[in-house]
Design a protein around this motif. Structure first.
Motif, PDB file in Angstrom:
ATOM      1  N   UNK A 123       0.710  -1.226  -0.055  1.00 38.25           N
ATOM      2  CA  UNK A 123      -0.096   0.110  -0.003  1.00 38.25           C
ATOM      3  C   UNK A 123       0.946   1.324  -0.139  1.00 38.25           C
ATOM      4  N   UNK A 124       1.910   1.199   0.773  1.00 38.90           N
ATOM      5  CA  UNK A 124       2.871   2.439   0.763  1.00 38.90           C
ATOM      6  C   UNK A 124       3.383   2.688  -0.749  1.00 38.90           C
TER       7      UNK A 124
ATOM      8  N   UNK B 260      -9.924  -8.247 -15.090  1.00 40.17           N
ATOM      9  CA  UNK B 260     -10.254  -6.935 -14.401  1.00 40.17           C
ATOM     10  C   UNK B 260     -10.869  -7.322 -12.894  1.00 40.17           C
ATOM     11  N   UNK B 261     -10.898  -6.250 -12.090  1.00 40.66           N
ATOM     12  CA  UNK B 261     -11.203  -6.480 -10.724  1.00 40.66           C
ATOM     13  C   UNK B 261     -12.048  -5.393 -10.392  1.00 40.66           C
ATOM     14  N   UNK B 262     -13.225  -5.393  -9.867  1.00 44.75           N
ATOM     15  CA  UNK B 262     -13.832  -4.194  -9.601  1.00 44.75           C
ATOM     16  C   UNK B 262     -13.225  -3.633  -8.137  1.00 44.75           C
ATOM     17  N   UNK B 263     -13.508  -2.191  -8.332  1.00 45.87           N
ATOM     18  CA  UNK B 263     -13.284  -1.405  -7.112  1.00 45.87           C
ATOM     19  C   UNK B 263     -14.615  -0.484  -6.925  1.00 45.87           C
ATOM     20  N   UNK B 264     -14.776  -0.002  -5.515  1.00 44.79           N
ATOM     21  CA  UNK B 264     -15.730   0.880  -5.497  1.00 44.79           C
ATOM     22  C   UNK B 264     -15.343   2.161  -6.045  1.00 44.79           C
TER      23      UNK B 264
ATOM     24  N   UNK C 280      -9.708   8.360 -10.227  1.00 45.40           N
ATOM     25  CA  UNK C 280      -8.231   8.531  -9.769  1.00 45.40           C
ATOM     26  C   UNK C 280      -8.052   8.529  -8.276  1.00 45.40           C
ATOM     27  N   UNK C 281      -9.413   9.006  -7.772  1.00 46.34           N
ATOM     28  CA  UNK C 281      -9.393   9.282  -6.130  1.00 46.34           C
ATOM     29  C   UNK C 281      -9.630   7.886  -5.449  1.00 46.34           C
ATOM     30  N   UNK C 282     -10.628   7.086  -6.237  1.00 50.94           N
ATOM     31  CA  UNK C 282     -10.829   5.637  -5.683  1.00 50.94           C
ATOM     32  C   UNK C 282      -9.879   4.521  -5.804  1.00 50.94           C
ATOM     33  N   UNK C 283      -8.896   5.163  -7.075  1.00 45.70           N
ATOM     34  CA  UNK C 283      -7.660   4.149  -6.923  1.00 45.70           C
ATOM     35  C   UNK C 283      -6.990   4.048  -5.784  1.00 45.70           C
ATOM     36  N   UNK C 284      -6.838   5.203  -4.812  1.00 44.84           N
ATOM     37  CA  UNK C 284      -5.960   5.026  -3.739  1.00 44.84           C
ATOM     38  C   UNK C 284      -6.672   4.765  -2.392  1.00 44.84           C
TER      39      UNK C 284
ATOM     40  N   UNK D 171      -7.343  -1.182  -2.724  1.00 44.64           N
ATOM     41  CA  UNK D 171      -5.964  -1.872  -2.109  1.00 44.64           C
ATOM     42  C   UNK D 171      -6.558  -3.304  -1.992  1.00 44.64           C
ATOM     43  N   UNK D 172      -7.625  -3.405  -1.103  1.00 43.32           N
ATOM     44  CA  UNK D 172      -7.777  -4.805  -0.726  1.00 43.32           C
ATOM     45  C   UNK D 172      -8.144  -5.725  -1.720  1.00 43.32           C
ATOM     46  N   UNK D 173      -9.007  -5.264  -2.721  1.00 47.08           N
ATOM     47  CA  UNK D 173      -9.384  -5.884  -3.801  1.00 47.08           C
ATOM     48  C   UNK D 173      -8.350  -6.159  -4.791  1.00 47.08           C
TER      49      UNK D 173
END
Length: 467
Positions: A56-57, A398-402, A415-419, A424-426
């Motif tokens: 994550x870092x 592909x993998x879904x993120x919120x 862009x904001x959601x990618x951080x 990260x967990x998904x």
């Protein structure tokens, strides 16, 4: 509310995962007895989760914008210097053999070998961002996913004494569709038995998508006319802007007769334009996309006459240049079924609709195992240095993120959601599944035979390689 406090998912819908959804993903079809060597998969899972904070870092660092120093860590294609150095440093800290500036200035390679012989698993980490909107396609997640897959797989190979090799490539400039094509041409993929990577996108809660992507060919049509005073003597001119506009309108008329799965889109650019001068220079940039390479080529053959017709109608000269193309992703079904088995048993659901099905990526060329790039002289094939085509059964789920409404890939909201922590967990979930599929390729001869057979029987790949 922490993730641990959320209720567990009990129903599955096709609705997009939103940040406010108060539910945590759960396996849709758990049958633990169907998992291949669950103790080895547990080692992969344990290692990737152990590295979660470090990963994550790294992701946040690649994603970050430093407004105090004005340092832009999201870097455009072939300018990924910070990302290159950050990944090289990280992999060396984990005792990998690393090559800096591998074939391309911002590409890199990290390798690990266990024992003698065995098969080779290729993995890709993308790095580049988008102009103005940073990592709005989530390449910070794609980058750490490649690292996670590789480190998880290595841990399993060491603990369970499984021979083989991992080759992790840091691949620049995906957004312009060139990085992996150039690396293919330079032989970076030679010796791999399979290749793996993944991509974030909107989708249902906790889902992994096995959809493909669209093949793409891009064109520049340069129109040259003649200047004139736009009011005093316009008849002396040949209007290059009119030619470009006619090209746009010609394609708009053609689009009505194209399949709904095909895409043609374009922009118009000018040079030294002024409203009182008939423009003598215009550039029309267009992209043609379709679900398969062969369909794309057929539609491209209908689009290019639109450029010529505009030239004839306006009296302008036209120079049409094919500036490149990427192929559709040929998802290897055997590899996809293995990832689906792991996801359905342990983590979430599988779909074949979301992912990047209507986008394009240079990884498509990897899945065909051949390069075909555009040059100003037309299209030509470029073969790797050994003189033969690498056979590369590949997978790019592909993998879904919120995500927010209207906040899919290539938006500021994405862009904001990618951080976010949820993204990260998904990302780690799909990394575990990909590493599990790679592990089975190393360890199960019958499965690898099936993977190769699936690749060899792919009709699109067969047509292309035959030609």
């Amino acid at each position: 509310m922490s993730t641990a406090d959320l209720p567990t998912q009990t129903t599955w819908t096709n609705e997009i995962w939103r940040p406010e959804d108060e539910v945590k993903p759960a396996p849709q079809d758990p049958h633990p007895e169907q998992l291949y060597r669950p103790e080895v998969l547990h080692t992969i899972e344990e290692k990737i989760n152990e590295l979660s904070d470090q990963l994550r870092d790294l992701s946040v660092d690649i994603h970050a914008r430093d407004y105090l120093t004005r340092a832009a860590h999201p870097e455009l294609g072939y300018q990924e210097h910070h990302a290159h150095d950050a990944y090289v440093k990280f992999m060396r800290q984990h005792q990998w053999n690393v090559k800096e500036h591998h074939h391309l200035n911002t590409a890199w390679e990290a390798t690990f070998q266990r024992g003698q012989g065995g098969r080779t698993i290729g993995v890709n980490s993308e790095m580049d961002a988008l102009p103005g909107i940073g990592h709005a396609c989530g390449h910070n997640l794609i980058g750490i996913a490649g690292v996670a897959v590789s480190l998880g797989l290595r841990a399993a190979m060491e603990k369970h004494d499984i021979p083989g090799k991992i080759v992790l490539l840091g691949t620049p400039n995906e957004e312009q569709g060139k990085g992996k094509v150039a690396l293919l041409e330079k032989g970076a993929y030679e010796g791999m038995d399979i290749c793996l990577m993944c991509h974030p996108a909107p989708g249902p809660i906790g889902s992994v998508s096995l959809s493909g992507s669209l093949a793409l060919r891009s064109y520049n049509a340069h129109y040259t006319g003649h200047t004139a005073h736009a009011a005093l003597s316009p008849w002396e001119g040949r209007n290059a802007l009119d030619a470009a506009i006619l090209s746009y309108n010609n394609i708009s008329a053609l689009r009505q007769q194209l399949k709904p799965t095909h895409r043609v889109h374009a922009i118009i650019e000018g040079q030294d334009w002024a409203p009182n001068i008939i423009p003598d220079k215009a550039k029309f940039t267009s992209m043609v996309r379709a679900p398969t390479r062969s369909e794309m080529e057929e539609t491209a053959g209908r689009v290019t006459p639109c450029f010529q017709a505009a030239s004839m109608a306006t009296g302008c000269q036209v120079d049409v240049q094919t500036t490149g193309q990427v192929f559709d992703i040929r998802q290897n079904k055997a590899l996809g079924d293995e990832v689906a088995n792991i996801i359905l048993n342990k983590y979430g659901s599988i779909d074949y609709e979301w992912g990047i099905g209507s986008a394009s990526t240079d990884f498509g060329n990897v899945t065909y195992g051949m390069i075909l790039d555009g040059r100003s002289t037309g299209l030509q094939a470029d073969f790797c240095p050994s003189g033969h085509l690498p056979a590369l059964p590949s997978l790019h789920p592909g993998f879904s993120i919120p995500t927010l409404p209207n906040g899919g890939n290539h938006t500021r909201d994405f862009e904001k959601q990618a951080a976010t922590v949820g993204a990260h967990k998904q990302c780690l979930v799909v990394s575990i599944a990909l590493a599990g599929a790679g592990l089975r390729v190393l360890d199960d001869d019958a499965f690898f035979t099936k993977v190769k057979k699936t690749y060899e029987e792919d009709e699109e790949v067969k047509k292309y390689r035959k030609n």
